[in-house]
Design a protein around this motif. Structure first.
Motif, PDB file in Angstrom:
ATOM      1  N   HIS A 109     -42.604  12.950 -36.061  1.00 38.35           N
ATOM      2  CA  HIS A 109     -42.110  11.592 -35.729  1.00 38.35           C
ATOM      3  C   HIS A 109     -40.966  11.482 -34.713  1.00 38.35           C
ATOM      4  O   HIS A 109     -40.110  10.755 -34.289  1.00 38.35           O
ATOM      5  CB  HIS A 109     -41.377  10.843 -37.155  1.00 38.35           C
ATOM      6  CG  HIS A 109     -41.275   9.533 -36.799  1.00 38.35           C
ATOM      7  ND1 HIS A 109     -39.910   8.859 -36.474  1.00 38.35           N
ATOM      8  CD2 HIS A 109     -41.858   8.160 -37.064  1.00 38.35           C
ATOM      9  CE1 HIS A 109     -40.074   7.593 -36.500  1.00 38.35           C
ATOM     10  NE2 HIS A 109     -41.227   7.210 -36.800  1.00 38.35           N
ATOM     11  N   CYS A 110     -41.087  12.655 -33.854  1.00 35.53           N
ATOM     12  CA  CYS A 110     -40.042  13.097 -32.680  1.00 35.53           C
ATOM     13  C   CYS A 110     -38.909  13.079 -32.823  1.00 35.53           C
ATOM     14  O   CYS A 110     -38.386  12.746 -31.399  1.00 35.53           O
ATOM     15  CB  CYS A 110     -40.910  11.643 -31.681  1.00 35.53           C
ATOM     16  SG  CYS A 110     -42.474  11.730 -31.069  1.00 35.53           S
ATOM     17  N   PRO A 111     -38.116  13.312 -33.716  1.00 37.44           N
ATOM     18  CA  PRO A 111     -38.377  13.593 -35.050  1.00 37.44           C
ATOM     19  C   PRO A 111     -37.713  12.420 -36.091  1.00 37.44           C
ATOM     20  O   PRO A 111     -38.006  12.457 -37.194  1.00 37.44           O
ATOM     21  CB  PRO A 111     -37.866  14.944 -35.307  1.00 37.44           C
ATOM     22  CG  PRO A 111     -36.603  14.903 -34.682  1.00 37.44           C
ATOM     23  CD  PRO A 111     -36.719  13.896 -33.360  1.00 37.44           C
ATOM     24  N   VAL A 112     -36.790  11.730 -35.350  1.00 35.67           N
ATOM     25  CA  VAL A 112     -35.728  10.978 -36.575  1.00 35.67           C
ATOM     26  C   VAL A 112     -36.483   9.799 -37.170  1.00 35.67           C
ATOM     27  O   VAL A 112     -37.027   8.886 -36.305  1.00 35.67           O
ATOM     28  CB  VAL A 112     -34.734  10.508 -35.567  1.00 35.67           C
ATOM     29  CG1 VAL A 112     -33.669   9.913 -36.465  1.00 35.67           C
ATOM     30  CG2 VAL A 112     -33.814  11.848 -34.894  1.00 35.67           C
ATOM     31  N   ILE A 113     -36.313   9.642 -38.375  1.00 33.53           N
ATOM     32  CA  ILE A 113     -36.795   8.489 -38.961  1.00 33.53           C
ATOM     33  C   ILE A 113     -35.600   7.675 -39.609  1.00 33.53           C
ATOM     34  O   ILE A 113     -35.912   6.250 -39.464  1.00 33.53           O
ATOM     35  CB  ILE A 113     -37.990   8.974 -40.313  1.00 33.53           C
ATOM     36  CG1 ILE A 113     -39.045   9.889 -39.852  1.00 33.53           C
ATOM     37  CG2 ILE A 113     -38.267   8.003 -41.258  1.00 33.53           C
ATOM     38  CD1 ILE A 113     -39.722  10.616 -40.769  1.00 33.53           C
ATOM     39  N   THR A 114     -34.808   8.373 -40.351  1.00 38.90           N
ATOM     40  CA  THR A 114     -33.505   7.631 -40.838  1.00 38.90           C
ATOM     41  C   THR A 114     -32.098   8.308 -40.148  1.00 38.90           C
ATOM     42  O   THR A 114     -32.107   9.438 -39.997  1.00 38.90           O
ATOM     43  CB  THR A 114     -33.611   7.338 -42.313  1.00 38.90           C
ATOM     44  OG1 THR A 114     -33.514   8.795 -42.782  1.00 38.90           O
ATOM     45  CG2 THR A 114     -34.863   6.914 -42.769  1.00 38.90           C
ATOM     46  N   GLN A 115     -31.319   7.402 -40.333  1.00 31.59           N
ATOM     47  CA  GLN A 115     -30.267   7.886 -39.496  1.00 31.59           C
ATOM     48  C   GLN A 115     -28.804   7.041 -40.059  1.00 31.59           C
ATOM     49  O   GLN A 115     -28.973   5.630 -40.114  1.00 31.59           O
ATOM     50  CB  GLN A 115     -29.989   7.772 -38.147  1.00 31.59           C
ATOM     51  CG  GLN A 115     -28.858   8.433 -37.492  1.00 31.59           C
ATOM     52  CD  GLN A 115     -28.934   8.286 -35.961  1.00 31.59           C
ATOM     53  OE1 GLN A 115     -30.185   7.949 -35.412  1.00 31.59           O
ATOM     54  NE2 GLN A 115     -27.866   8.624 -35.040  1.00 31.59           N
ATOM     55  N   HIS A 116     -27.710   7.534 -40.303  1.00 28.90           N
ATOM     56  CA  HIS A 116     -26.543   6.740 -40.492  1.00 28.90           C
ATOM     57  C   HIS A 116     -26.083   5.918 -39.256  1.00 28.90           C
ATOM     58  O   HIS A 116     -26.368   6.351 -38.232  1.00 28.90           O
ATOM     59  CB  HIS A 116     -25.504   7.523 -41.303  1.00 28.90           C
ATOM     60  CG  HIS A 116     -25.785   7.986 -42.742  1.00 28.90           C
ATOM     61  ND1 HIS A 116     -25.962   9.256 -43.072  1.00 28.90           N
ATOM     62  CD2 HIS A 116     -26.076   7.216 -43.735  1.00 28.90           C
ATOM     63  CE1 HIS A 116     -26.152   9.206 -44.418  1.00 28.90           C
ATOM     64  NE2 HIS A 116     -26.130   7.930 -44.694  1.00 28.90           N
ATOM     65  N   VAL A 127     -29.543   9.256 -46.666  1.00 25.13           N
ATOM     66  CA  VAL A 127     -29.878   9.698 -45.228  1.00 25.13           C
ATOM     67  C   VAL A 127     -29.866   8.647 -44.323  1.00 25.13           C
ATOM     68  O   VAL A 127     -30.548   8.592 -42.988  1.00 25.13           O
ATOM     69  CB  VAL A 127     -31.308  10.569 -45.259  1.00 25.13           C
ATOM     70  CG1 VAL A 127     -31.101  11.972 -45.780  1.00 25.13           C
ATOM     71  CG2 VAL A 127     -32.433   9.781 -45.773  1.00 25.13           C
ATOM     72  N   GLY A 128     -29.359   7.462 -44.513  1.00 23.69           N
ATOM     73  CA  GLY A 128     -29.065   6.187 -43.838  1.00 23.69           C
ATOM     74  C   GLY A 128     -30.447   5.339 -43.784  1.00 23.69           C
ATOM     75  O   GLY A 128     -31.284   5.441 -44.800  1.00 23.69           O
ATOM     76  N   GLN A 129     -30.342   4.374 -42.872  1.00 25.14           N
ATOM     77  CA  GLN A 129     -31.584   3.237 -42.799  1.00 25.14           C
ATOM     78  C   GLN A 129     -32.399   3.849 -41.565  1.00 25.14           C
ATOM     79  O   GLN A 129     -32.151   4.760 -40.761  1.00 25.14           O
ATOM     80  CB  GLN A 129     -30.661   2.164 -42.300  1.00 25.14           C
ATOM     81  CG  GLN A 129     -30.067   1.384 -43.407  1.00 25.14           C
ATOM     82  CD  GLN A 129     -29.594  -0.061 -43.183  1.00 25.14           C
ATOM     83  OE1 GLN A 129     -29.061  -0.241 -41.787  1.00 25.14           O
ATOM     84  NE2 GLN A 129     -29.732  -0.994 -43.813  1.00 25.14           N
ATOM     85  N   PRO A 130     -33.678   3.238 -41.551  1.00 25.15           N
ATOM     86  CA  PRO A 130     -34.735   3.474 -40.382  1.00 25.15           C
ATOM     87  C   PRO A 130     -34.016   3.517 -39.233  1.00 25.15           C
ATOM     88  O   PRO A 130     -33.323   2.431 -38.656  1.00 25.15           O
ATOM     89  CB  PRO A 130     -35.856   2.594 -40.732  1.00 25.15           C
ATOM     90  CG  PRO A 130     -35.750   2.425 -42.254  1.00 25.15           C
ATOM     91  CD  PRO A 130     -34.077   2.143 -42.463  1.00 25.15           C
ATOM     92  N   VAL A 131     -34.388   4.040 -38.173  1.00 22.31           N
ATOM     93  CA  VAL A 131     -34.145   3.801 -36.685  1.00 22.31           C
ATOM     94  C   VAL A 131     -34.719   2.511 -36.063  1.00 22.31           C
ATOM     95  O   VAL A 131     -35.733   2.163 -36.886  1.00 22.31           O
ATOM     96  CB  VAL A 131     -34.384   5.010 -35.965  1.00 22.31           C
ATOM     97  CG1 VAL A 131     -33.601   6.364 -36.199  1.00 22.31           C
ATOM     98  CG2 VAL A 131     -35.739   5.544 -35.898  1.00 22.31           C
TER      99      VAL A 131
END
Length: 550
Positions: A348-355, A368-372
């Motif tokens: 996924h290039c690579p980030v999928i979720t993040q805070h 691991v946060g919400q989706p980008v």
């Protein structure tokens, strides 16, 4: 001291959580940021035009001293020179393996390949001959760009020997010589590259033990890095110390391309040393750094022993595994910085979720946060592929512009990973709350995460089974307070295990970090009704103290 957020420092616009009230475990794509239809090369040219005199890249040598520097205008000149040289030696679409530790030359190759329409294939500088040969052969590469040596690994010697047996390789180039910019027989010209074109192939193993080459597009890499860097609060005034390996999407994608789109300065560290990194954070006035938990712990230990002035540091971004509250507390107390975790995978290039920078400590430690942006994320039933109810466990899946194009030359694996609806199946288990925050609960794939780096038991098992004394082996992730997990090898053998011999066998045939940390000799294995080894039973029995380490 109570665990709360440190005082806010000067950053760009701070993203806040998406206001969601989900009825099922599916977050629709959020449109707070647009998907840009642009290539890596065109993005570089746009930033170099807008910010020609801004410092773009600073080299930090292994001894900690600063080396070469480039403004964006200077960087573009050198990259276009290299791209033109490459265009005289290779055709657009050909694949080039880069086998090197972090260096400015790595950065130049990343951009020059993008401009000349070449597909950059990344290789870990710790690879041994068999691993390098696999990447060269499976990718269909026509050239190998390398350095002579790194951390005792004789890369020049290994590369020359491996390439002899691969018919398609027509060039081996030392990146630290004049041959780097050599001219070839073709007329120099740069092709038209599309955002949908392949930019990189990055290898990631699966449970079969055979690495798969994830083909990543310009569109996916550019947008994912921008979504990530924006949520980190990066601006044109930022300085980002890059300690992540360039052969991974974290180093060459998230940080390098994130800094590009913010138009800010990247300080590139050639080799991780906590003392060197802390000195760079202080002297550069850096405000952002990304690391895996083990790196962050090493930095905290070194900062505690010899404090530096980290008053400029705003964010410690962390990926690779869940974090304990104590780690967040130490970052706050010793660095005065915010802490943000993320979740992703190479495909996924690579980030999928993040805070978000505004997230609470509870969310940082427990999710691991919400989706980008522009990314659908769903928790889906592993049986019927339907989204599960809020709070239920299922497979974490993602869909959007950052999903890989395919696994190179592996249509079966591609169809098993990206379904007909475009959903990327991560192989990880998780659950989602009604706000769209994701928690990782386990893994569908049998993967070990040691210090933020993925290891795949089947690959290690296949290597051990080649040793004449090993009859049967099961490689299992075992809990460890420092690394999260360590690699345990449970072995049934022809006689008493010679730990030193098996250790040497692994080192000779795999990267050092794949060598098991714990060795256990067993007379037999717990089996399922179909005869498969029950690895979870081995793990539970080891934790209960039923096995003796060798």
């Amino acid at each position: 001291m109570p665990l709360g957020l440190p005082p806010a420092k000067a950053v760009g616009a701070i993203s806040t959580m998406y206001d969601l009230a989900l009825a099922t475990s599916l977050v629709p794509a959020q449109t707070d940021m647009e998907t840009r239809e642009i290539t890596i090369g065109d993005m570089l040219r746009a930033v170099a035009t807008a910010r020609p005199d801004a410092e773009a890249l600073v080299e930090v040598r292994q001894d900690g001293s600063k080396g070469r520097r480039w403004t964006y205008a200077e960087l573009l000149v050198d990259i276009e020179r290299l791209a033109m040289a490459l265009s005289t030696r290779f055709d657009s679409g050909e694949r080039i393996v880069v086998w090197s530790p972090n260096s400015p030359e790595w950065v130049l190759m990343e951009y020059a390949c993008a401009l000349s329409g070449l597909v950059l294939v990344t290789a870990n500088p710790a690879f041994q001959a068999r691993e390098l040969a696999y990447v060269l052969e499976q990718s269909g590469a026509v050239a190998l760009f390398l350095v002579e040596e790194f951390r005792g690994n004789p890369m020049g010697q290994i590369g020359a020997e491996v390439a002899k047996g691969i018919e398609g390789i027509r060039e081996i180039t030392d990146m630290n010589t004049d041959a780097f910019y050599a001219k070839g027989p073709y007329r120099p010209s740069l092709p038209t590259v599309q955002p949908s074109s392949a930019a990189m192939i990055q290898y990631t193993s699966g449970t079969t033990g055979f690495p798969k080459g994830a083909v990543l597009s310009h569109r996916g890499l550019v947008n994912n890095a921008r979504f990530y860097a924006s949520r980190c609060g990066a601006t044109k005034a930022s300085t980002w110390v890059n300690i992540m390996p360039m052969f991974h999407t974290s180093g060459c994608g998230m940080v390098t391309l994130g800094c590009l789109q913010a138009g800010c300065r990247m300080v590139l560290v050639s080799m991780f040393d906590p003392e060197v990194v802390l000195d760079q954070l202080e002297t550069s006035g850096a405000d952002i750094i990304l690391g895996v938990p083990t790196m962050v712990v090493a930095l905290l230990d070194a900062q505690e022993a010899r404090p530096r002035d980290l008053s400029a540091l705003n964010l410690v971004s962390c990926g690779g595994s869940m974090v304990a509250p104590e780690l967040v507390r130490r970052v706050q107390n010793l660095m005065g910085a915010r802490f943000s975790t993320l979740y992703g995978q190479t495909e996924h290039c690579p980030v999928i979720t993040q805070h978000h920078l505004s997230d609470s400590i509870d969310d940082i430690c427990n999710t691991v946060g919400q989706p980008v942006a522009q990314t659908e994320v769903s928790i889906r039933n592993v049986d019927d592929n339907c989204a599960v109810a809020i709070g239920e466990v299922g497979e974490i899946c993602a869909r959007g512009p950052c999903v890989m194009l395919e696994y190179h030359d592996n249509p079966k694996a591609t169809s098993e990973t990206v379904d007909a609806g475009g959903w990327l199946h991560t192989g990880d288990l998780g659950q989602m709350d009604m706000r769209g925050y994701v928690t990782v609960t386990g893994r569908v794939k049998d993967m070990i995460i040691r210090g933020g780096e993925n290891h795949f038991p089947a690959e290690i098992e296949n290597c051990l089974l080649e040793h004449k004394t090993v009859i049967e082996v099961a490689v299992v992730g075992l809990p460890d307070p420092k690394w999260g997990e360590v690699i345990g090898a449970f072995i049934r053998s022809t006689g008493p295990i010679d730990k030193a011999a098996l250790h040497a066998h692994c080192r000779a045939n795999m990267s050092p970090q794949k060598t098991p940390n714990i060795w256990v000799q067993v007379e037999g294995f717990p089996l399922t009704g179909s005869g498969k080894i029950q690895k979870f039973v081995l793990r539970d029995r080891f934790i209960a103290g039923e096995f003796n380490e060798i």
